[in-house]
Design a protein around this motif. Structure first.
Motif, PDB file in Angstrom:
ATOM      1  N   PHE A   1       0.823  -1.206   0.071  1.00  0.00           N
ATOM      2  CA  PHE A   1      -0.004  -0.142   0.183  1.00  0.00           C
ATOM      3  C   PHE A   1       0.932   1.166  -0.042  1.00  0.00           C
ATOM      4  O   PHE A   1       0.556   2.331  -0.594  1.00  0.00           O
TER       5      PHE A   1
ATOM      6  N   ILE B   1       2.527   1.645  -3.691  1.00  0.00           N
ATOM      7  CA  ILE B   1       1.984   1.772  -4.723  1.00  0.00           C
ATOM      8  C   ILE B   1       0.476   2.226  -4.901  1.00  0.00           C
ATOM      9  O   ILE B   1      -0.147   2.335  -5.825  1.00  0.00           O
ATOM     10  N   GLY B   2      -0.078   2.350  -3.642  1.00  0.00           N
ATOM     11  CA  GLY B   2      -1.226   2.673  -3.206  1.00  0.00           C
ATOM     12  C   GLY B   2      -2.190   1.274  -3.281  1.00  0.00           C
ATOM     13  O   GLY B   2      -1.973   0.165  -3.599  1.00  0.00           O
TER      14      GLY B   2
ATOM     15  N   LEU C   1      -4.415   8.259   3.763  1.00  0.00           N
ATOM     16  CA  LEU C   1      -4.410   8.370   2.427  1.00  0.00           C
ATOM     17  C   LEU C   1      -5.590   7.378   1.922  1.00  0.00           C
ATOM     18  O   LEU C   1      -6.206   7.759   1.181  1.00  0.00           O
ATOM     19  N   GLU C   2      -5.484   6.276   2.435  1.00  0.00           N
ATOM     20  CA  GLU C   2      -6.386   5.126   1.946  1.00  0.00           C
ATOM     21  C   GLU C   2      -7.802   4.807   2.822  1.00  0.00           C
ATOM     22  O   GLU C   2      -8.218   4.023   2.673  1.00  0.00           O
TER      23      GLU C   2
ATOM     24  N   ARG D   1     -10.458   5.996   2.025  1.00  0.00           N
ATOM     25  CA  ARG D   1     -11.489   5.960   1.309  1.00  0.00           C
ATOM     26  C   ARG D   1     -11.653   4.328   0.663  1.00  0.00           C
ATOM     27  O   ARG D   1     -12.690   3.964   0.142  1.00  0.00           O
TER      28      ARG D   1
ATOM     29  N   ARG E   1      -7.359  20.787  18.334  1.00  0.00           N
ATOM     30  CA  ARG E   1      -7.229  20.434  16.890  1.00  0.00           C
ATOM     31  C   ARG E   1      -5.791  20.561  16.279  1.00  0.00           C
ATOM     32  O   ARG E   1      -5.389  19.885  15.637  1.00  0.00           O
TER      33      ARG E   1
ATOM     34  N   SER F   1      -3.413  18.025  14.814  1.00  0.00           N
ATOM     35  CA  SER F   1      -3.074  18.267  13.379  1.00  0.00           C
ATOM     36  C   SER F   1      -1.515  18.367  13.313  1.00  0.00           C
ATOM     37  O   SER F   1      -0.836  17.641  12.345  1.00  0.00           O
TER      38      SER F   1
ATOM     39  N   ILE G   1      -0.211  14.583  13.543  1.00  0.00           N
ATOM     40  CA  ILE G   1      -0.625  13.741  12.294  1.00  0.00           C
ATOM     41  C   ILE G   1       0.193  14.091  11.258  1.00  0.00           C
ATOM     42  O   ILE G   1       0.762  13.458  10.271  1.00  0.00           O
ATOM     43  N   ASP G   2       0.430  15.482  11.011  1.00  0.00           N
ATOM     44  CA  ASP G   2       1.155  15.859   9.820  1.00  0.00           C
ATOM     45  C   ASP G   2       2.746  15.553   9.893  1.00  0.00           C
ATOM     46  O   ASP G   2       3.460  15.651   8.737  1.00  0.00           O
ATOM     47  N   THR G   3       3.201  15.265  11.108  1.00  0.00           N
ATOM     48  CA  THR G   3       4.416  14.580  11.415  1.00  0.00           C
ATOM     49  C   THR G   3       4.711  13.516  10.182  1.00  0.00           C
ATOM     50  O   THR G   3       5.933  13.335   9.730  1.00  0.00           O
TER      51      THR G   3
ATOM     52  N   ARG H   1       3.533  13.240   7.386  1.00  0.00           N
ATOM     53  CA  ARG H   1       3.794  13.390   6.108  1.00  0.00           C
ATOM     54  C   ARG H   1       5.272  13.911   5.559  1.00  0.00           C
ATOM     55  O   ARG H   1       5.805  13.505   4.644  1.00  0.00           O
ATOM     56  N   TRP H   2       5.843  14.629   6.559  1.00  0.00           N
ATOM     57  CA  TRP H   2       6.979  14.868   6.286  1.00  0.00           C
ATOM     58  C   TRP H   2       8.351  14.323   6.902  1.00  0.00           C
ATOM     59  O   TRP H   2       9.632  14.244   6.605  1.00  0.00           O
TER      60      TRP H   2
ATOM     61  N   ASP I   1      -4.523   8.427 -10.869  1.00  0.00           N
ATOM     62  CA  ASP I   1      -4.581   7.049 -11.544  1.00  0.00           C
ATOM     63  C   ASP I   1      -5.764   6.625 -12.157  1.00  0.00           C
ATOM     64  O   ASP I   1      -5.717   6.061 -13.019  1.00  0.00           O
TER      65      ASP I   1
ATOM     66  N   GLN J   1      -1.006  17.572  -2.702  1.00  0.00           N
ATOM     67  CA  GLN J   1      -0.351  16.661  -1.691  1.00  0.00           C
ATOM     68  C   GLN J   1      -0.143  15.472  -2.071  1.00  0.00           C
ATOM     69  O   GLN J   1       0.583  14.659  -2.075  1.00  0.00           O
ATOM     70  N   LEU J   2      -1.494  14.849  -2.068  1.00  0.00           N
ATOM     71  CA  LEU J   2      -1.621  13.244  -2.460  1.00  0.00           C
ATOM     72  C   LEU J   2      -0.874  12.947  -3.783  1.00  0.00           C
ATOM     73  O   LEU J   2      -0.358  11.731  -3.900  1.00  0.00           O
TER      74      LEU J   2
ATOM     75  N   ARG K   1       3.497  12.135  -6.578  1.00  0.00           N
ATOM     76  CA  ARG K   1       4.136  10.804  -7.395  1.00  0.00           C
ATOM     77  C   ARG K   1       3.682  10.689  -8.690  1.00  0.00           C
ATOM     78  O   ARG K   1       4.216   9.947  -9.265  1.00  0.00           O
TER      79      ARG K   1
ATOM     80  N   SER L   1       3.595  23.252   8.805  1.00  0.00           N
ATOM     81  CA  SER L   1       2.823  21.948   8.876  1.00  0.00           C
ATOM     82  C   SER L   1       1.515  22.265   9.236  1.00  0.00           C
ATOM     83  O   SER L   1       0.405  21.579   8.649  1.00  0.00           O
ATOM     84  N   LEU L   2       1.308  23.107  10.360  1.00  0.00           N
ATOM     85  CA  LEU L   2      -0.185  23.493  10.846  1.00  0.00           C
ATOM     86  C   LEU L   2      -0.821  23.878   9.691  1.00  0.00           C
ATOM     87  O   LEU L   2      -2.170  23.601   9.579  1.00  0.00           O
TER      88      LEU L   2
ATOM     89  N   ASP M   1      -1.490  21.239   7.060  1.00  0.00           N
ATOM     90  CA  ASP M   1      -2.375  20.096   7.315  1.00  0.00           C
ATOM     91  C   ASP M   1      -3.933  20.630   7.438  1.00  0.00           C
ATOM     92  O   ASP M   1      -4.974  19.838   7.542  1.00  0.00           O
TER      93      ASP M   1
ATOM     94  N   ARG N   1      -6.347  18.928   5.209  1.00  0.00           N
ATOM     95  CA  ARG N   1      -6.779  17.617   5.551  1.00  0.00           C
ATOM     96  C   ARG N   1      -8.100  17.639   6.107  1.00  0.00           C
ATOM     97  O   ARG N   1      -9.089  16.890   5.694  1.00  0.00           O
ATOM     98  N   TRP N   2      -8.050  18.521   7.027  1.00  0.00           N
ATOM     99  CA  TRP N   2      -9.443  18.420   7.850  1.00  0.00           C
ATOM    100  C   TRP N   2     -10.429  19.420   7.518  1.00  0.00           C
ATOM    101  O   TRP N   2     -11.607  19.266   7.979  1.00  0.00           O
TER     102      TRP N   2
ATOM    103  N   TYR O   1      -4.404  30.557  14.190  1.00  0.00           N
ATOM    104  CA  TYR O   1      -2.916  29.999  14.015  1.00  0.00           C
ATOM    105  C   TYR O   1      -1.938  30.770  13.974  1.00  0.00           C
ATOM    106  O   TYR O   1      -1.015  30.773  14.612  1.00  0.00           O
TER     107      TYR O   1
END
Lengths: 208, 208
Positions: free
Chosen positions: A30, A33-34, A117-118, A120, A164, A168, A171-173, A175-176, B36, B116-117, B120, B168-169, B172, B175-176, B192
């Motif tokens: 996952f 390649i998702g 990401l997944e 959905r 929040r 946030s 959670i975003d940690t 990502r980077w 995709d 973001q997503l 790639r 990052s804040l 993100d 996302r929400w 923020y």
């Protein structure tokens, strides 16, 4: 995958071994390649077993994704609970929460990105279960912030918005964050715990 | 799509109209089912034109994705530049940066999630160009934080880690954030900006 990978730690208690290997193989596919592009054949091959053997443990790719996602969310919840067990005063509890939540997301960045990401790709019922797990965190943080304000230990703030923001940041940690750089999961956790106390007007030195 | 959608605003200056409609149609498809799974046929149909007409403007799906991503990144950069134009002292500049960057990501949450997503999905050269755009932000924020510390207007902090946390804040938020709830993009931006000044030990009242 080395024996000390974060995912080994994540699923250390899953038995039998084949089920544990399938979770790990699923996560690896996952992440690479998702979910859409991953076949059950890819997963079983990577786990070193036949597609038929995989169905013994997980009836479908969606089911495996759900198990990956739900066990990960349970693990971060347990990490936060464990960190709060030894924290008492509200500023200390907020710092412990943010430190544990953030360092968990850095350590398990690969898992957390896939889980994020997944969403959905989950069946509706599985999606609801994972969302229920995700909703556990904010009320705990809000309660501690509110109590800290009532006790005069934290400055009056927008409780919901600030809680929040803290979630946030953690959670975003995922990502980077990349391992092997200057930052460690513990270092990012410590920094964000200090930033949290500053945001809340608590003394940055109030916690160890 | 109503005439006042955030994406209309994003691509208001793109001509001819067909090219603008294709960017919007591409973003809508990418946001709904991912890059995709989206075909050039899906995009051209949604834009109300033939696949052949689409190729006149964008030679491939990857090229359209690149144009969606790069124009969006240029737009957030311009929004930040515009906000900084009237800000002078470092605390005021940090607050203005965070406010503009955050509210932009809330307003353009759909664009920002796709950008973001789907990094790639970009060709290597396009990916480098977008990454170069993304790298513009942190040095600006770091320079203002460092100058604020030197002038005694901000508390000594981990400049790199704190600047990254502020970006990052903002990122993100995409996302929400969902429109139509209690929060407005401006409200989240203001909150923020205030949290940023608290993190940096600046007075939350130092800015309008």
């Amino acid at each position: 995958v080395s024996a000390a990978s974060p995912e080994d730690e994540l699923w250390a208690s899953v038995t039998p071994d084949a089920a544990r290997r399938l979770l790990l193989a699923g996560l690896e596919c996952f992440a690479a390649i998702g979910v859409d592009a991953t076949t059950t054949r890819d997963i079983s091959r990577r786990a070193g077993m036949s597609p038929a053997a995989m169905y013994t443990h997980y009836p479908s790719k969606a089911d495996l994704l759900f198990r990956v996602s739900s066990t990960g969310h349970e693990a971060v919840w347990h990490a936060v609970e464990e960190a709060l067990r030894t924290a008492d005063a509200p500023p200390e509890r907020v710092a412990a929460f943010v430190r544990a939540f953030t360092s968990w997301h850095a350590r398990h960045h690969r898992f957390a990105r896939v889980a994020q990401l997944e969403m959905r790709g989950l069946e509706p019922r599985a999606r609801r279960e994972v969302l229920d797990l995700r909703r556990l965190f904010q009320p705990v943080l809000e309660t501690d912030i509110r109590r800290g304000i009532e006790l005069g230990l934290l400055a009056p703030v927008d409780v919901t918005g600030t809680a929040r923001a803290l979630l946030s940041l953690g959670i975003d940690t995922a990502r980077w964050y990349r391992p092997g750089g200057d930052d460690t999961p513990e270092g990012v956790g410590d920094l964000y715990a200090a930033l949290a106390l500053r945001m809340l007007g608590g003394s940055p030195l109030a916690t160890p």
